[in-house]
Motif scaffolding. Structure first.
Motif, short mmCIF file in Angstrom:
data_model
loop_
_atom_site.label_atom_id
_atom_site.label_comp_id
_atom_site.label_asym_id
_atom_site.label_seq_id
_atom_site.Cartn_x
_atom_site.Cartn_y
_atom_site.Cartn_z
N ASN A 49 2.58 -16.13 -36.09
CA ASN A 49 3.81 -16.10 -36.23
C ASN A 49 4.47 -17.13 -35.44
O ASN A 49 5.99 -17.16 -35.34
CB ASN A 49 4.43 -14.65 -36.05
N TYR A 50 3.95 -17.65 -34.34
CA TYR A 50 4.51 -18.57 -33.40
C TYR A 50 3.86 -19.92 -33.40
O TYR A 50 3.80 -20.63 -32.52
CB TYR A 50 4.27 -18.06 -31.96
N ASN A 51 3.12 -19.89 -34.56
CA ASN A 51 2.43 -21.33 -35.05
C ASN A 51 3.49 -22.17 -35.70
O ASN A 51 3.70 -21.75 -36.92
CB ASN A 51 1.02 -21.32 -35.33
N TYR A 52 3.78 -23.18 -35.37
CA TYR A 52 4.76 -24.12 -36.15
C TYR A 52 4.11 -25.22 -37.03
O TYR A 52 4.84 -26.08 -37.51
CB TYR A 52 5.74 -24.91 -35.05
N LEU A 53 2.90 -25.18 -36.99
CA LEU A 53 2.07 -26.43 -37.60
C LEU A 53 0.93 -25.90 -38.62
O LEU A 53 0.67 -26.45 -39.58
CB LEU A 53 1.71 -27.46 -36.49
N PHE A 54 0.04 -24.72 -38.06
CA PHE A 54 -1.17 -24.54 -38.69
C PHE A 54 -0.94 -23.08 -39.14
O PHE A 54 -0.62 -22.13 -38.68
CB PHE A 54 -2.56 -24.54 -37.85
N ALA A 55 -1.65 -22.97 -40.47
CA ALA A 55 -1.66 -21.72 -41.08
C ALA A 55 -3.11 -21.44 -40.89
O ALA A 55 -4.05 -21.83 -41.37
CB ALA A 55 -1.33 -21.44 -42.41
N LYS A 56 -3.62 -20.56 -40.06
CA LYS A 56 -4.89 -20.32 -39.60
C LYS A 56 -5.66 -19.04 -40.37
O LYS A 56 -4.97 -18.43 -41.04
CB LYS A 56 -4.98 -20.08 -38.04
N ASP A 57 -6.99 -19.25 -40.13
CA ASP A 57 -7.74 -17.93 -40.73
C ASP A 57 -8.70 -17.47 -39.52
O ASP A 57 -8.46 -17.90 -38.32
CB ASP A 57 -8.43 -18.32 -41.88
N ASN A 58 -9.67 -16.62 -39.99
CA ASN A 58 -10.50 -15.87 -38.83
C ASN A 58 -11.32 -16.83 -38.34
O ASN A 58 -11.92 -16.77 -37.19
CB ASN A 58 -11.30 -14.63 -39.40
N ASN A 59 -11.53 -17.82 -38.96
CA ASN A 59 -12.52 -18.84 -38.42
C ASN A 59 -11.97 -20.13 -37.56
O ASN A 59 -12.42 -21.23 -37.33
CB ASN A 59 -13.45 -19.61 -39.47
N PHE A 60 -10.44 -19.93 -37.48
CA PHE A 60 -9.66 -21.00 -36.85
C PHE A 60 -10.19 -21.49 -35.64
O PHE A 60 -10.33 -20.74 -34.58
CB PHE A 60 -8.29 -20.62 -36.81
N VAL A 102 -12.35 -32.73 -35.14
CA VAL A 102 -10.94 -32.27 -34.77
C VAL A 102 -9.84 -32.71 -35.71
O VAL A 102 -9.09 -31.94 -36.18
CB VAL A 102 -10.57 -32.64 -33.35
N LEU A 103 -10.07 -33.97 -36.38
CA LEU A 103 -9.20 -34.36 -37.35
C LEU A 103 -9.14 -33.75 -38.82
O LEU A 103 -8.26 -33.30 -39.34
CB LEU A 103 -9.35 -36.00 -37.76
N ASP A 104 -10.41 -33.33 -39.08
CA ASP A 104 -10.78 -32.50 -40.40
C ASP A 104 -10.33 -30.96 -40.07
O ASP A 104 -9.55 -30.53 -40.88
CB ASP A 104 -12.33 -32.35 -40.58
N SER A 105 -10.34 -30.32 -39.04
CA SER A 105 -9.88 -29.00 -38.74
C SER A 105 -8.49 -28.99 -38.75
O SER A 105 -8.17 -28.17 -39.43
CB SER A 105 -10.50 -28.61 -37.34
N CYS A 106 -7.79 -29.92 -38.09
CA CYS A 106 -6.46 -29.96 -38.00
C CYS A 106 -5.82 -30.47 -39.46
O CYS A 106 -4.94 -29.54 -39.87
CB CYS A 106 -5.79 -31.15 -37.14
N SER A 107 -6.50 -31.17 -40.08
CA SER A 107 -6.01 -31.59 -41.60
C SER A 107 -6.06 -30.16 -42.34
O SER A 107 -5.17 -29.96 -43.24
CB SER A 107 -7.00 -32.45 -42.17
N LYS A 108 -7.09 -29.35 -42.18
CA LYS A 108 -7.43 -28.20 -43.03
C LYS A 108 -6.38 -27.19 -42.95
O LYS A 108 -5.74 -26.71 -43.85
CB LYS A 108 -9.00 -27.72 -42.75
N TYR A 109 -5.94 -26.84 -41.77
CA TYR A 109 -5.14 -25.93 -41.30
C TYR A 109 -3.58 -26.38 -41.66
O TYR A 109 -2.95 -25.68 -41.80
CB TYR A 109 -5.18 -25.41 -40.02
N TYR A 110 -3.25 -27.62 -41.54
CA TYR A 110 -2.14 -28.20 -41.69
C TYR A 110 -1.83 -28.06 -43.37
O TYR A 110 -0.76 -27.65 -43.57
CB TYR A 110 -1.89 -29.61 -41.27
N ASN A 111 -2.89 -28.40 -44.00
CA ASN A 111 -2.80 -28.10 -45.53
C ASN A 111 -2.39 -26.68 -45.83
O ASN A 111 -1.58 -26.55 -46.89
CB ASN A 111 -3.98 -28.93 -46.16
N LYS A 112 -3.13 -25.66 -45.19
CA LYS A 112 -2.85 -24.38 -45.64
C LYS A 112 -1.61 -23.96 -45.29
O LYS A 112 -1.07 -23.13 -45.92
CB LYS A 112 -3.87 -23.37 -44.93
N ALA A 113 -0.88 -24.63 -44.38
CA ALA A 113 0.38 -24.31 -44.19
C ALA A 113 1.60 -24.72 -45.19
O ALA A 113 2.16 -23.90 -45.56
CB ALA A 113 0.68 -25.02 -42.68
N ASP A 114 1.02 -26.05 -45.47
CA ASP A 114 1.92 -26.76 -46.72
C ASP A 114 1.72 -25.82 -47.99
O ASP A 114 2.71 -25.56 -48.59
CB ASP A 114 1.24 -27.96 -47.17
#
Length: 350
Positions: free
Chosen positions: A296-307, A321-333
């Motif tokens: 609820n306090y993350n402004y960029l990434f939508a995470k899962d249990n494997n975040f 790192v780039l791949d992980s960030c892209s994955k969770y940024y896309n999940k947020a979108d």
């Protein structure tokens, strides 16, 4: 004297190992440039979001002397905009916002430069619950960008500054409701604030600069605010519109927050990043989000249990790192696109 740049023809067959290495390098370069694991799979979902803009302005300006505080009787500023009213706002709120009072002005002053611009145009003016008129009908989706233009009209003499606060919030129509309502989902509202960035300046040399976003790492809070200073030493001229221009963007890819290939890859930045204060502020914000454990306090990434983002984020970050960030940024979108129908921008001036 320049030599011939053409290479002599060769009868040798290409080395398959060299070809493999070349392809691997191309793949690696491509990942650096694109780095979007879902490749717009949900663009159609997000494209339904319309930017419907409302604004509000405080009705008085507070002044203080020692321990006493009083409210001045006069309204310090009116707000104004020009252009067309947003159709999505009228549809989602049934036109409940005010169109404002129509008034023609012969000039305005650019609040950034102090330049006086002759212009005969109709302004829509008021102090509360005004619908924001823009140059055209705006919609939001990853990769979209545009300008937010409004005018400050001082109602009293001698004002030197105007404090501006913007807030973005996701809205949707509930079952049986004719009007859209703000969604009670803290995670959604946080992600909208971090995915739609607002800047004071935009040029070809640096790209976006003077980000108005402010992140408090210790309290996990985010806000958009800035101060407009009167370009004249004597203060704003009473009754004259002062034009304020902001630039918003919803970065299409996570990489857009980090790199500086604005002209070809839609990145926020251009030119050198060293010494770029806006880049440093954005990079600090991004790295802070990678360590936030509360959704609820993350402004960029939508995470899962494997975040897990294992390593610092920046121009020299690893592919992992780039791949992980892209994955969770896309999940947020995707989360924004599935949950919200409208995004409202509220502006408070005081």
């Amino acid at each position: 004297m320049a030599g011939n740049s053409q290479k002599p023809a060769s009868n040798h067959q290409p080395n398959p190992h060299n070809s493999f290495d070349d392809n691997q390098q191309k793949i690696k370069t491509y990942k650096k440039k694109v780095a979007r694991s879902f490749i717009l799979a949900f663009t159609t979902l997000i494209a339904i979001i319309a930017i419907c803009i409302a604004w509000f302005v405080a009705n008085n300006r507070v002044s203080g002397t020692n321990s006493s505080v009083s409210a001045q009787s006069s309204i310090p500023f009116e707000l104004a905009s020009m252009g067309v009213r947003q159709e999505a706002e009228e549809k989602a709120l049934s036109g409940s916002l005010s169109a404002g009072t129509s008034e023609q002005y012969e000039k305005y002053i650019d609040a950034e430069t102090g330049t006086e611009v002759p212009l005969t145009a109709m302004f829509y003016i008021g102090t509360n619950s005004l619908a924001w008129h823009l140059n055209g009908q705006e919609t939001l989706a990853p990769g979209a960008s545009g300008d937010l233009v409004f005018y400050l009209i001082p109602k009293v003499d001698g004002l030197k500054t105007a404090d501006v606060i913007l807030d973005l919030a996701g809205y949707a129509k509930t079952d049986g409701s004719s009007n859209a309502e703000q969604i009670k989902d803290t995670q959604l509202q946080s992600l909208i604030k971090g995915h739609i960035l607002i800047f004071k300046n935009l040029d070809d040399e640096k790209g976006y600069s003077n980000w108005i976003g402010k992140y408090n790492k210790s309290e996990y809070t985010f806000s958009n605010s800035f101060t407009v200073k009167a370009p004249e030493k004597s203060g704003f001229q009473k009754g004259v519109p002062y034009k304020v221009t902001l630039h918003w963007i919803w970065p299409r890819y996570f990489r857009n927050y980090i790199y500086n290939l604005r002209s070809t890859e839609e990145d926020l930045f251009a030119g050198t990043l060293e010494g770029n204060e806006t880049y440093q502020a954005i990079n600090n914000f991004v790295n802070a989000q990678a360590s936030v454990s509360m959704d609820n306090y993350n402004y960029l990434f939508a995470k899962d249990n494997n975040f897990k983002i294992d390593g610092s984020i920046g121009v020299n970050m690893s592919d992992a790192v780039l791949d992980s960030c892209s994955k969770y940024y896309n999940k947020a979108d995707e989360y924004i696109g599935k949950t919200a129908e409208y995004v409202y921008v509220q502006i408070v001036v005081r």
